[in-house]
Design a protein around this motif. Structure first.
Motif, PDB file in Angstrom:
ATOM      1  N   LEU A 204      12.465  34.585   0.545  1.00 59.79           N
ATOM      2  CA  LEU A 204      12.373  33.499   1.155  1.00 59.79           C
ATOM      3  C   LEU A 204      11.676  32.385   1.261  1.00 59.79           C
ATOM      4  CD1 LEU A 204      13.239  33.552   4.256  1.00 59.79           C
ATOM      5  CD2 LEU A 204      11.516  34.762   4.982  1.00 59.79           C
ATOM      6  N   ALA A 205       9.803  32.619   1.006  1.00 58.56           N
ATOM      7  CA  ALA A 205       9.421  31.696   0.653  1.00 58.56           C
ATOM      8  C   ALA A 205       9.707  30.631  -0.761  1.00 58.56           C
ATOM      9  CB  ALA A 205       7.802  32.151  -0.388  1.00 58.56           C
ATOM     10  N   GLY A 206      10.187  31.294  -1.613  1.00 58.47           N
ATOM     11  CA  GLY A 206      11.329  29.706  -2.107  1.00 58.47           C
ATOM     12  C   GLY A 206      12.486  28.915  -1.129  1.00 58.47           C
ATOM     13  N   VAL A 207      13.125  29.830  -0.509  1.00 57.91           N
ATOM     14  CA  VAL A 207      13.698  29.686   0.706  1.00 57.91           C
ATOM     15  C   VAL A 207      13.131  27.624   0.876  1.00 57.91           C
ATOM     16  CG1 VAL A 207      15.733  28.847   1.839  1.00 57.91           C
ATOM     17  CG2 VAL A 207      15.726  30.515   0.970  1.00 57.91           C
ATOM     18  N   MET A 208      11.836  27.800   1.643  1.00 58.67           N
ATOM     19  CA  MET A 208      10.927  27.686   2.611  1.00 58.67           C
ATOM     20  C   MET A 208      10.619  26.414   1.925  1.00 58.67           C
ATOM     21  SD  MET A 208       9.051  30.286   4.722  1.00 58.67           S
ATOM     22  CE  MET A 208       8.606  29.207   5.240  1.00 58.67           C
ATOM     23  N   VAL A 209      10.654  26.788   0.412  1.00 61.43           N
ATOM     24  CA  VAL A 209       9.479  25.341  -0.612  1.00 61.43           C
ATOM     25  C   VAL A 209      10.954  24.484  -0.368  1.00 61.43           C
ATOM     26  CG1 VAL A 209       9.143  24.908  -2.760  1.00 61.43           C
ATOM     27  CG2 VAL A 209       8.097  26.678  -1.988  1.00 61.43           C
ATOM     28  N   MET A 210      12.124  24.427  -0.855  1.00 60.34           N
ATOM     29  CA  MET A 210      13.332  23.783  -0.859  1.00 60.34           C
ATOM     30  C   MET A 210      13.743  23.304  -0.013  1.00 60.34           C
ATOM     31  SD  MET A 210      15.774  25.630  -3.357  1.00 60.34           S
ATOM     32  CE  MET A 210      16.577  24.506  -3.948  1.00 60.34           C
ATOM     33  N   PHE A 211      13.107  23.946   1.797  1.00 67.27           N
ATOM     34  CA  PHE A 211      13.638  22.808   2.595  1.00 67.27           C
ATOM     35  C   PHE A 211      12.016  22.326   3.426  1.00 67.27           C
ATOM     36  CE2 PHE A 211      17.481  25.478   1.924  1.00 67.27           C
ATOM     37  CZ  PHE A 211      18.681  24.255   2.402  1.00 67.27           C
ATOM     38  N   ASN A 212      11.625  22.065   2.566  1.00 66.85           N
ATOM     39  CA  ASN A 212       9.562  22.416   3.544  1.00 66.85           C
ATOM     40  C   ASN A 212      10.021  20.814   3.812  1.00 66.85           C
ATOM     41  OD1 ASN A 212       7.933  19.320   1.524  1.00 66.85           O
ATOM     42  ND2 ASN A 212       9.073  21.321   0.177  1.00 66.85           N
ATOM     43  N   PRO A 213       9.870  20.130   4.706  1.00 67.26           N
ATOM     44  CA  PRO A 213      10.258  18.564   5.481  1.00 67.26           C
ATOM     45  C   PRO A 213       9.659  17.484   4.562  1.00 67.26           C
ATOM     46  CG  PRO A 213       9.122  19.945   6.913  1.00 67.26           C
ATOM     47  CD  PRO A 213       8.635  20.815   5.796  1.00 67.26           C
ATOM     48  N   GLY A 214       8.444  17.753   3.798  1.00 71.64           N
ATOM     49  CA  GLY A 214       8.312  17.133   2.635  1.00 71.64           C
ATOM     50  C   GLY A 214       9.378  16.549   1.696  1.00 71.64           C
ATOM     51  N   SER A 215       9.623  17.007   1.145  1.00 68.11           N
ATOM     52  CA  SER A 215      11.169  17.452   0.070  1.00 68.11           C
ATOM     53  C   SER A 215      12.592  17.023   0.777  1.00 68.11           C
ATOM     54  CB  SER A 215      11.200  17.661  -0.773  1.00 68.11           C
ATOM     55  OG  SER A 215      10.884  19.213  -0.380  1.00 68.11           O
ATOM     56  N   PHE A 216      13.180  17.413   2.074  1.00 65.89           N
ATOM     57  CA  PHE A 216      14.159  17.575   2.367  1.00 65.89           C
ATOM     58  C   PHE A 216      14.301  16.495   3.708  1.00 65.89           C
ATOM     59  CE2 PHE A 216      17.508  19.874   5.154  1.00 65.89           C
ATOM     60  CZ  PHE A 216      17.879  19.776   4.611  1.00 65.89           C
ATOM     61  N   ASP A 217      15.336  15.854   3.473  1.00 64.35           N
ATOM     62  CA  ASP A 217      15.256  14.490   4.278  1.00 64.35           C
ATOM     63  C   ASP A 217      16.376  14.966   5.456  1.00 64.35           C
ATOM     64  OD1 ASP A 217      15.888  12.806   5.928  1.00 64.35           O
ATOM     65  OD2 ASP A 217      17.520  11.235   4.447  1.00 64.35           O
ATOM     66  N   TRP A 218      15.590  15.427   7.000  1.00 64.50           N
ATOM     67  CA  TRP A 218      16.621  15.549   7.894  1.00 64.50           C
ATOM     68  C   TRP A 218      16.872  15.094   8.843  1.00 64.50           C
ATOM     69  CZ3 TRP A 218      16.072  21.247   8.545  1.00 64.50           C
ATOM     70  CH2 TRP A 218      15.048  22.041   7.205  1.00 64.50           C
ATOM     71  N   HIS A 219      16.941  13.268   8.449  1.00 66.00           N
ATOM     72  CA  HIS A 219      17.629  12.898   9.611  1.00 66.00           C
ATOM     73  C   HIS A 219      19.166  11.952   8.514  1.00 66.00           C
ATOM     74  CE1 HIS A 219      14.251  12.374  12.099  1.00 66.00           C
ATOM     75  NE2 HIS A 219      13.172  12.044  10.405  1.00 66.00           N
ATOM     76  N   ASP A 220      19.359  12.706   7.400  1.00 62.70           N
ATOM     77  CA  ASP A 220      20.284  12.639   6.607  1.00 62.70           C
ATOM     78  C   ASP A 220      21.111  13.503   6.945  1.00 62.70           C
ATOM     79  OD1 ASP A 220      23.461  12.381   4.806  1.00 62.70           O
ATOM     80  OD2 ASP A 220      21.228  11.168   3.491  1.00 62.70           O
ATOM     81  N   ARG A 221      22.677  13.086   7.569  1.00 55.41           N
ATOM     82  CA  ARG A 221      23.481  14.139   8.216  1.00 55.41           C
ATOM     83  C   ARG A 221      24.004  14.960   6.759  1.00 55.41           C
ATOM     84  NH1 ARG A 221      29.175  13.438   9.385  1.00 55.41           N
ATOM     85  NH2 ARG A 221      29.563  15.185  11.826  1.00 55.41           N
ATOM     86  N   ASN A 222      24.671  14.331   5.944  1.00 51.05           N
ATOM     87  CA  ASN A 222      25.479  14.593   4.797  1.00 51.05           C
ATOM     88  C   ASN A 222      23.885  15.889   3.786  1.00 51.05           C
ATOM     89  OD1 ASN A 222      27.641  13.194   5.477  1.00 51.05           O
ATOM     90  ND2 ASN A 222      27.484  11.692   4.003  1.00 51.05           N
ATOM     91  N   VAL A 223      23.480  15.320   4.000  1.00 47.99           N
ATOM     92  CA  VAL A 223      22.292  16.588   3.501  1.00 47.99           C
ATOM     93  C   VAL A 223      22.300  17.463   4.444  1.00 47.99           C
ATOM     94  CG1 VAL A 223      19.724  16.715   3.065  1.00 47.99           C
ATOM     95  CG2 VAL A 223      20.571  14.864   1.901  1.00 47.99           C
TER      96      VAL A 223
END
Length: 314
Positions: free
Chosen positions: A139-158
């Motif tokens: 679960l920590a690994g999933v959270m790392v991959m979805f952390n706000p610093g590297s994940f573009d939460w504003h891109d609908r396709n992403v």
């Protein structure tokens, strides 16, 4: 209930075959990403099921295992065909349009991670300390991959792509929990062709409805990609995993398959030039570590239960 005969493969050959399967499945992620440049995702998935199914019918026939499934196996044959093959592969292929191949291979292989909470909620299975540790690592690994610093939460396709991958992994986990208590009558090889047939019947109409007006850019490269995905990455690898599972301990096979997302990330970097980011690498290490811990804990738990049963029988 029929049981498979002993495998003719030696452990050394079986390990070699497992390594080949890991390589074939891992490099298939950038291959699929490339194939989507010329064909829609659902048409791709349907083609993969058709070609893979033809290969499995041939293999089952040559092995003397092509037979109509027992009526008690049909519910699971349908579930595997619809969920593991049609839904998982269809959704994963769809998500590849928007998510890098290396990242996709990692997220798709979180499936065993979600089996734990589903089993706890639906089956009330006990959770050991090491199982809990493995789940928290993953679960920590999933959270790392979805952390706000590297994940573009504003891109609908992403959002759609990553969310679809996670949902596909969750669906497969639900299926795993469903089939745990099933009493099998057919062998995996005898049931596989019919599972492919069910998946084809599900995916083909979707491809025609959603992508019927989308032209397919036929080329030598696309044919090679489809032939790789159908008979090889799907047909041959499905047969190979059945063979390996019969020849090697379950722990060896389970831990070995964790090499697929590792291979997928490296292959995507080499073939497509995708960067190996710190988030993807950190998430991969934590997820693979968590899944390995879960697998070892589950194997030890089964061993203890078997030992207790034997003592009770004495």
């Amino acid at each position: 209930m029929s049981t498979p005969s002993n495998s003719a493969l030696s452990p050394r050959i079986a390990l070699l075959l497992l390594g080949v399967i890991i390589l074939l499945w891992g490099v298939n992620w950038p291959i699929m990403k490339t194939g989507l440049e010329g064909i829609g995702p659902f048409s791709f998935a349907a083609s993969r099921m058709i070609l893979g199914g033809v290969a499995m019918f041939i293999v089952a026939a040559l092995s003397g295992q092509l037979k109509w499934p027992h009526r008690q196996d049909w519910p699971i044959v349908i579930s595997v065909g619809l969920i593991q093959m049609a839904a998982f592969i269809g959704m994963a292929t769809f998500a590849l349009q928007y998510v890098p191949a290396g990242r996709s291979s990692i997220l798709a292989y979180t499936t065993p991670l979600w089996v734990l909470p589903i089993s706890l909620l639906l089956l009330r299975e006990p959770v050991s300390r090491w199982k809990a540790v493995g789940f928290l690592l993953g679960l920590a690994g999933v959270m790392v991959m979805f952390n706000p610093g590297s994940f573009d939460w504003h891109d609908r396709n992403v959002l759609i792509g990553n969310g679809t991958l996670m949902f596909a992994a969750l669906l497969w986990a639900i299926l795993i929990v469903q089939i745990r208590g099933h009493q099998w009558h057919g062998t995996p090889l005898s049931l596989a062709p019919w599972q492919f047939a069910i998946a084809t019947l599900a995916l083909l109409p979707i491809a025609l409805i959603v992508e019927g007006d989308r032209p397919i850019a036929w080329s030598g490269e696309l044919w090679a990609i489809l032939l790789y995905n159908g008979p090889i990455a799907t047909g041959f690898c499905t047969w190979g995993m059945v063979t390996v599972t019969r020849a090697l301990p379950a722990l060896t096979t389970s831990l070995g398959t964790l090499g697929v997302p590792v291979t997928g990330m490296v292959a995507s970097a080499m073939v497509l030039g995708e960067p190996i980011t710190g988030d993807n690498l950190g998430g991969l290490v934590l997820i693979v570590g968590g899944l390995a811990t879960l697998t070892i804990a589950e194997t030890r738990n089964r061993g203890k239960n078997r030992h207790t049963t034997l003592n009770d029988d004495k």
